[in-house]
Design a protein around this motif. Structure first.
Motif, PDB file in Angstrom:
ATOM      1  N   HIS A   8      -7.376  -6.627  -3.889  1.00 50.49           N
ATOM      2  CA  HIS A   8      -7.209  -5.476  -2.993  1.00 50.49           C
ATOM      3  C   HIS A   8      -8.819  -4.882  -2.439  1.00 50.49           C
ATOM      4  CE1 HIS A   8      -7.996  -2.616  -6.393  1.00 50.49           C
ATOM      5  NE2 HIS A   8      -8.282  -1.726  -5.334  1.00 50.49           N
ATOM      6  N   TYR A  40      -0.145  -2.789  -4.201  1.00 53.45           N
ATOM      7  CA  TYR A  40      -1.435  -3.003  -3.544  1.00 53.45           C
ATOM      8  C   TYR A  40      -2.545  -2.979  -4.492  1.00 53.45           C
ATOM      9  CZ  TYR A  40      -5.158  -2.861   0.156  1.00 53.45           C
ATOM     10  OH  TYR A  40      -6.462  -3.138   0.559  1.00 53.45           O
ATOM     11  N   TRP A  43       1.094   4.481  -2.541  1.00 54.63           N
ATOM     12  CA  TRP A  43       0.706   5.899  -1.779  1.00 54.63           C
ATOM     13  C   TRP A  43       1.789   6.934  -1.886  1.00 54.63           C
ATOM     14  CZ3 TRP A  43       1.650   8.087   3.035  1.00 54.63           C
ATOM     15  CH2 TRP A  43       0.710   8.872   3.565  1.00 54.63           C
ATOM     16  N   TYR A  54       0.861  -1.157  -0.092  1.00 54.44           N
ATOM     17  CA  TYR A  54      -0.133  -0.009  -0.049  1.00 54.44           C
ATOM     18  C   TYR A  54       0.983   1.426   0.081  1.00 54.44           C
ATOM     19  CZ  TYR A  54      -3.382   3.577   1.118  1.00 54.44           C
ATOM     20  OH  TYR A  54      -4.132   4.536   1.110  1.00 54.44           O
ATOM     21  N   ILE A 106      -9.034   0.986   1.368  1.00 55.98           N
ATOM     22  CA  ILE A 106      -8.380   1.006   2.714  1.00 55.98           C
ATOM     23  C   ILE A 106      -9.328   1.219   3.887  1.00 55.98           C
ATOM     24  CG2 ILE A 106      -7.305   3.336   2.438  1.00 55.98           C
ATOM     25  CD1 ILE A 106      -5.240   0.336   3.748  1.00 55.98           C
ATOM     26  N   HIS A 128     -10.620  -1.217   7.457  1.00 54.64           N
ATOM     27  CA  HIS A 128     -10.469  -0.895   8.599  1.00 54.64           C
ATOM     28  C   HIS A 128     -12.043  -0.506   9.571  1.00 54.64           C
ATOM     29  CE1 HIS A 128      -6.437   0.311   7.216  1.00 54.64           C
ATOM     30  NE2 HIS A 128      -6.117   0.115   8.478  1.00 54.64           N
TER      31      HIS A 128
END
Length: 140
Positions: free
Chosen positions: A82, A76, A69, A65, A85, A89
């Motif tokens: 994938h 990722y 990023w 990731y 993100i 979480h």
């Protein structure tokens, strides 16, 4: 006819954070240090408890990731499986304390990996925005 003098032209070289922290090796070092701190630091117990005993798979995912990023290869995002993100979480109870634990681990990892000065400030602000957005519990 004379050859153009490259020194006389305005040349702008833009490096990505990925390149500035050492490319693949730098991102790997940062990721490994982050998880080592999380695994060893009693003050990171809340976020450590959210992870499996084996940190290897999540370490690899964070490495991939961060690679994209930070402006490097989008490893990722090239994974067929994938996930967003943020949605990854969502199942976890992340509040201010967990965000702060994560940031403490990342700040120490950046420091330990010699990410300093302007790059430290840039990444710290970006990591804080990301960590704050991951909160699933209300502020306070």
């Amino acid at each position: 006819m004379t050859a153009a003098n490259p020194a006389s032209e305005d040349v702008v070289i833009e490096a990505t954070p990925y390149q500035l922290i050492g490319g693949e090796a730098g991102v790997r070092r940062l990721t490994d240090r982050f998880y080592a701190i999380m695994d060893q630091e009693p003050d990171a117990s809340r976020i450590r408890a959210m992870h499996d005993a084996d940190l290897g798979p999540i370490r690899q995912l964070l490495f991939e990731y961060l690679s994209g990023w930070l402006g490097g290869p989008p490893l990722y995002f090239e994974r067929a499986e994938h996930r967003c993100i943020m949605s990854a979480h969502r199942p976890y109870p992340i509040g201010d304390a967990e965000r702060d634990e994560w940031m403490t681990c990342m700040r120490r990892a950046m420091f330990d990996c010699d990410i300093t000065g302007d790059m430290y400030e840039l990444l710290d602000r970006a990591f804080l925005r990301m960590a704050d957005a991951f909160r699933t519990r209300p502020k306070g």
